[in-house]
Design a protein around this motif. Structure first.
Motif, PDB file in Angstrom:
ATOM      1  N   THR A  22      -1.853  -2.779  -9.238  1.00  0.00           N
ATOM      2  CA  THR A  22      -1.511  -3.695  -8.158  1.00  0.00           C
ATOM      3  C   THR A  22      -0.034  -4.043  -8.220  1.00  0.00           C
TER       4      THR A  22
ATOM      5  N   GLY B 258       4.533  -7.432  -4.601  1.00  0.00           N
ATOM      6  CA  GLY B 258       5.507  -7.335  -3.518  1.00  0.00           C
ATOM      7  C   GLY B 258       6.865  -7.887  -3.890  1.00  0.00           C
TER       8      GLY B 258
ATOM      9  N   LEU C 197       3.370   1.180   3.752  1.00  0.00           N
ATOM     10  CA  LEU C 197       3.152   0.048   2.862  1.00  0.00           C
ATOM     11  C   LEU C 197       1.954  -0.781   3.313  1.00  0.00           C
ATOM     12  N   SER C 198       1.723  -0.856   4.614  1.00  0.00           N
ATOM     13  CA  SER C 198       0.593  -1.651   5.115  1.00  0.00           C
ATOM     14  C   SER C 198      -0.759  -1.037   4.740  1.00  0.00           C
TER      15      SER C 198
ATOM     16  N   LEU D 190       3.285   3.345  -6.334  1.00  0.00           N
ATOM     17  CA  LEU D 190       3.393   3.096  -4.898  1.00  0.00           C
ATOM     18  C   LEU D 190       4.320   4.114  -4.248  1.00  0.00           C
TER      19      LEU D 190
ATOM     20  N   PHE E 251      -1.617  -0.188   1.825  1.00  0.00           N
ATOM     21  CA  PHE E 251      -1.941  -0.640   0.479  1.00  0.00           C
ATOM     22  C   PHE E 251      -2.232  -2.139   0.416  1.00  0.00           C
ATOM     23  N   LEU E 252      -2.131  -2.850   1.543  1.00  0.00           N
ATOM     24  CA  LEU E 252      -2.345  -4.295   1.550  1.00  0.00           C
ATOM     25  C   LEU E 252      -3.749  -4.657   1.081  1.00  0.00           C
TER      26      LEU E 252
ATOM     27  N   LYS F 133      -0.429  -8.308  -3.765  1.00  0.00           N
ATOM     28  CA  LYS F 133      -0.590  -8.092  -2.325  1.00  0.00           C
ATOM     29  C   LYS F 133      -0.931  -6.648  -2.007  1.00  0.00           C
ATOM     30  N   TYR F 134      -0.608  -5.751  -2.931  1.00  0.00           N
ATOM     31  CA  TYR F 134      -0.813  -4.321  -2.693  1.00  0.00           C
ATOM     32  C   TYR F 134      -1.637  -3.731  -3.829  1.00  0.00           C
TER      33      TYR F 134
ATOM     34  N   GLN G  37       9.809  -1.557  -6.219  1.00  0.00           N
ATOM     35  CA  GLN G  37       8.491  -0.981  -5.956  1.00  0.00           C
ATOM     36  C   GLN G  37       8.062  -0.131  -7.151  1.00  0.00           C
TER      37      GLN G  37
END
Length: 152
Positions: free
Chosen positions: A115, A118, A136-137, A126, A139-140, A105-106, A122
């Motif tokens: 990658t 999620g 965090l958003s 990241l 890296f979506l 997801k990231y 963590q």
């Protein structure tokens, strides 16, 4: 005529069916010292039947184990297998239930090959990139649209 230790239930019955059901319900709390002769004989018959059933199942299991051991011994004697390679089957673990594939997801902004799905802790990359003020958003990963999925 009380024969129950813990409950003291009334033992007066209208027939043998009622007596059998009472014996079933109070199997663990029977007090043989206050039972009538008929009740003791029924108890004795039931115990004998249970013992026969259990002994038969045990003897069949012992026979099966003995046959397996005899077959293994004959293979050892004939040289088909050696002592170092036992053929007796080891207990197997039950198969794990299938889990769905977890897609990432990231994605790292610095190194796109890194990658994270999620789940769990963590990753270090990241945390390091989030120290620079990112959220965090940021890296979506963009999810594919339904139109693309239907075409597959």
């Amino acid at each position: 005529m009380h024969y129950l230790r813990s409950t003291g239930a009334d033992a007066v019955s209208a027939g043998s069916e009622k007596r059998n059901s009472r014996l079933e319900a109070a199997w663990k709390t029977l007090d043989p010292t206050v039972m009538t002769v008929d009740e003791l004989l029924m108890f004795h018959e039931r115990v004998g039947q249970m013992l026969c059933t259990k002994l038969q199942s045990l003897s069949s299991k012992v026979r099966m184990d003995q046959e397996k051991l005899q077959a293994h011994l004959s293979k050892l004697r004939s040289g088909l297998i050696t002592v170092n390679e036992p053929e007796l089957e080891a207990p197997t673990k039950p198969a794990r239930r299938p889990y769905p594939t977890v897609y990432p997801k990231y994605r790292s902004l610095r190194n796109p090959s890194l990658t994270w799905a999620g789940r769990g802790k963590q990753p270090r990359w990241l945390l390091a990139e989030m120290k620079d003020g990112k959220t965090l958003s940021d890296f979506l990963i963009d999810k594919p649209t339904n139109k693309r999925r239907k075409g597959r």
